[in-house]
Design a protein around this motif. Structure first.
Motif, PDB file in Angstrom:
ATOM      1  N   PHE A  82      -7.870 -11.010   0.982  1.00  0.00           N
ATOM      2  CA  PHE A  82      -7.085 -10.946   1.419  1.00  0.00           C
ATOM      3  C   PHE A  82      -5.697 -11.163   2.861  1.00  0.00           C
ATOM      4  O   PHE A  82      -4.716 -10.943   2.602  1.00  0.00           O
ATOM      5  CB  PHE A  82      -6.211  -9.168   1.498  1.00  0.00           C
ATOM      6  CG  PHE A  82      -5.588  -8.128   1.354  1.00  0.00           C
ATOM      7  CD1 PHE A  82      -5.598  -8.408   3.421  1.00  0.00           C
ATOM      8  CD2 PHE A  82      -4.479  -7.839   0.619  1.00  0.00           C
ATOM      9  CE1 PHE A  82      -4.786  -7.244   3.728  1.00  0.00           C
ATOM     10  CE2 PHE A  82      -3.873  -7.433   1.272  1.00  0.00           C
ATOM     11  CZ  PHE A  82      -3.926  -6.904   3.212  1.00  0.00           C
TER      12      PHE A  82
ATOM     13  N   LEU B 122     -12.065  -8.716   0.174  1.00  0.00           N
ATOM     14  CA  LEU B 122     -11.235  -8.857   1.803  1.00  0.00           C
ATOM     15  C   LEU B 122     -10.493 -10.350   2.801  1.00  0.00           C
ATOM     16  O   LEU B 122      -9.553 -10.130   3.240  1.00  0.00           O
ATOM     17  CB  LEU B 122     -11.229  -7.877   3.212  1.00  0.00           C
ATOM     18  CG  LEU B 122     -10.716  -7.546   4.473  1.00  0.00           C
ATOM     19  CD1 LEU B 122      -9.764  -6.500   3.631  1.00  0.00           C
ATOM     20  CD2 LEU B 122     -11.807  -6.618   4.910  1.00  0.00           C
TER      21      LEU B 122
ATOM     22  N   GLN C 228       0.661  -1.286  -0.091  1.00  0.00           N
ATOM     23  CA  GLN C 228      -0.287  -0.050   0.368  1.00  0.00           C
ATOM     24  C   GLN C 228       0.867   1.762   0.023  1.00  0.00           C
ATOM     25  O   GLN C 228       2.125   0.952   0.970  1.00  0.00           O
ATOM     26  CB  GLN C 228      -0.796   0.052   1.108  1.00  0.00           C
ATOM     27  CG  GLN C 228      -2.012   0.754   1.298  1.00  0.00           C
ATOM     28  CD  GLN C 228      -2.942   1.397   2.600  1.00  0.00           C
ATOM     29  OE1 GLN C 228      -2.346  -0.043   3.556  1.00  0.00           O
ATOM     30  NE2 GLN C 228      -3.055   2.056   2.833  1.00  0.00           N
TER      31      GLN C 228
ATOM     32  N   ALA D 249      -9.482  -0.982 -13.286  1.00  0.00           N
ATOM     33  CA  ALA D 249      -8.279  -1.709 -12.691  1.00  0.00           C
ATOM     34  C   ALA D 249      -9.189  -3.194 -12.004  1.00  0.00           C
ATOM     35  O   ALA D 249     -10.043  -3.385 -12.757  1.00  0.00           O
ATOM     36  CB  ALA D 249      -8.817  -1.203 -10.870  1.00  0.00           C
ATOM     37  N   SER D 250      -8.696  -4.605 -12.299  1.00  0.00           N
ATOM     38  CA  SER D 250      -9.224  -5.884 -12.238  1.00  0.00           C
ATOM     39  C   SER D 250      -9.931  -5.506 -11.305  1.00  0.00           C
ATOM     40  O   SER D 250      -9.789  -5.644  -9.578  1.00  0.00           O
ATOM     41  CB  SER D 250      -7.893  -6.838 -12.294  1.00  0.00           C
ATOM     42  OG  SER D 250      -7.725  -6.675 -11.012  1.00  0.00           O
ATOM     43  N   ASP D 251     -10.496  -6.951 -11.479  1.00  0.00           N
ATOM     44  CA  ASP D 251     -11.515  -6.843 -10.024  1.00  0.00           C
ATOM     45  C   ASP D 251     -10.923  -6.960  -8.351  1.00  0.00           C
ATOM     46  O   ASP D 251      -9.753  -7.716  -8.260  1.00  0.00           O
ATOM     47  CB  ASP D 251     -12.014  -8.168  -9.936  1.00  0.00           C
ATOM     48  CG  ASP D 251     -13.367  -8.747 -11.313  1.00  0.00           C
ATOM     49  OD1 ASP D 251     -13.031  -9.765 -11.769  1.00  0.00           O
ATOM     50  OD2 ASP D 251     -13.624  -7.584 -11.779  1.00  0.00           O
ATOM     51  N   PRO D 252     -11.674  -5.899  -7.120  1.00  0.00           N
ATOM     52  CA  PRO D 252     -11.023  -5.766  -6.390  1.00  0.00           C
ATOM     53  C   PRO D 252     -11.095  -7.304  -5.591  1.00  0.00           C
ATOM     54  O   PRO D 252     -11.920  -7.931  -6.413  1.00  0.00           O
ATOM     55  CB  PRO D 252     -12.165  -5.089  -5.552  1.00  0.00           C
ATOM     56  CG  PRO D 252     -13.453  -4.913  -6.490  1.00  0.00           C
ATOM     57  CD  PRO D 252     -12.459  -5.564  -7.819  1.00  0.00           C
ATOM     58  N   MET D 253     -10.027  -7.741  -4.596  1.00  0.00           N
ATOM     59  CA  MET D 253      -9.754  -9.102  -4.202  1.00  0.00           C
ATOM     60  C   MET D 253     -10.240  -8.251  -2.244  1.00  0.00           C
ATOM     61  O   MET D 253     -10.434  -7.883  -2.265  1.00  0.00           O
ATOM     62  CB  MET D 253      -8.142  -9.543  -3.735  1.00  0.00           C
ATOM     63  CG  MET D 253      -8.080 -10.429  -2.769  1.00  0.00           C
ATOM     64  SD  MET D 253      -6.472 -10.476  -2.347  1.00  0.00           S
ATOM     65  CE  MET D 253      -4.725 -10.246  -3.182  1.00  0.00           C
TER      66      MET D 253
END
Length: 178
Positions: free
Chosen positions: A93, A90, A74, A84-88
């Motif tokens: 993560f 949480l 970060q 942006a690609s698909d968010p990961m």
């Protein structure tokens, strides 16, 4: 994807490369090669020379590959004009973070659960820097990650925790997943 699908995933590969395990280095070369036939030719040639000449160079190349493909921490990412690609999710993560902290850093699970995300990311970056340095790859990083200056890191160490980290939020998140 090819590297992550190998037994143990990226974390296991990282550990094997750090320990100069020749089978791990060969597996990374085979999985990451754009030209599989060329990779097999290179590996066949490597079998004819002493490992002491080949292993450090192959290790450095594998570590450079990992440094290039692993997502930046970060605050380090540069904006991209591409969408942006698909968010990961949480949960994924935190699973990845936990996996890397226990495998790459060899922290016990209790230590990982009591550390902030920033503390884990900082430790992972320091371990990566150390491995690259040991492999003879120069580092272009001169400042600590994110907003953590040496003075701020010293303050966190003295207090034995990061006051900016929302520990109650983490406890609530853990409680929901149990």
């Amino acid at each position: 994807m090819a590297l992550e699908s190998l037994p143990g995933g990226i974390a296991s590969l990282w550990d094997g490369i750090a320990r100069q395990k020749i089978t791990t280095i060969y597996a990374v070369i085979r999985a990451a090669a754009a030209d599989r036939q060329g990779a097999e030719i290179a590996l066949a040639y490597a079998a004819t020379i002493p490992l002491v000449r080949y292993t450090p160079l192959a290790q450095a190349a594998c570590l450079a590959l990992f440094a290039a493909i692993l997502a930046p921490a970060q605050g380090e990412a540069t904006p991209s004009p591409a969408p942006a690609s698909d968010p990961m999710p949480l949960s994924r993560f935190f699973t990845e973070l936990f996996s890397r902290a226990t495998s790459w850093l060899h922290w016990p699970p209790s230590e990982v659960w009591n550390a902030s995300v920033a503390e884990i990311v900082t430790a992972l970056e320091a371990q990566a820097e150390r491995e690259l340095r040991l492999a003879g790859i120069p580092s272009d990083k001169s400042a600590p990650a994110g907003n953590y200056t040496p003075e701020r890191l010293r303050q966190i160490e003295e207090q034995d925790f990061d006051p900016a980290f929302d520990r109650e939020g983490l406890r609530a998140l853990k409680a929901r997943h149990q």
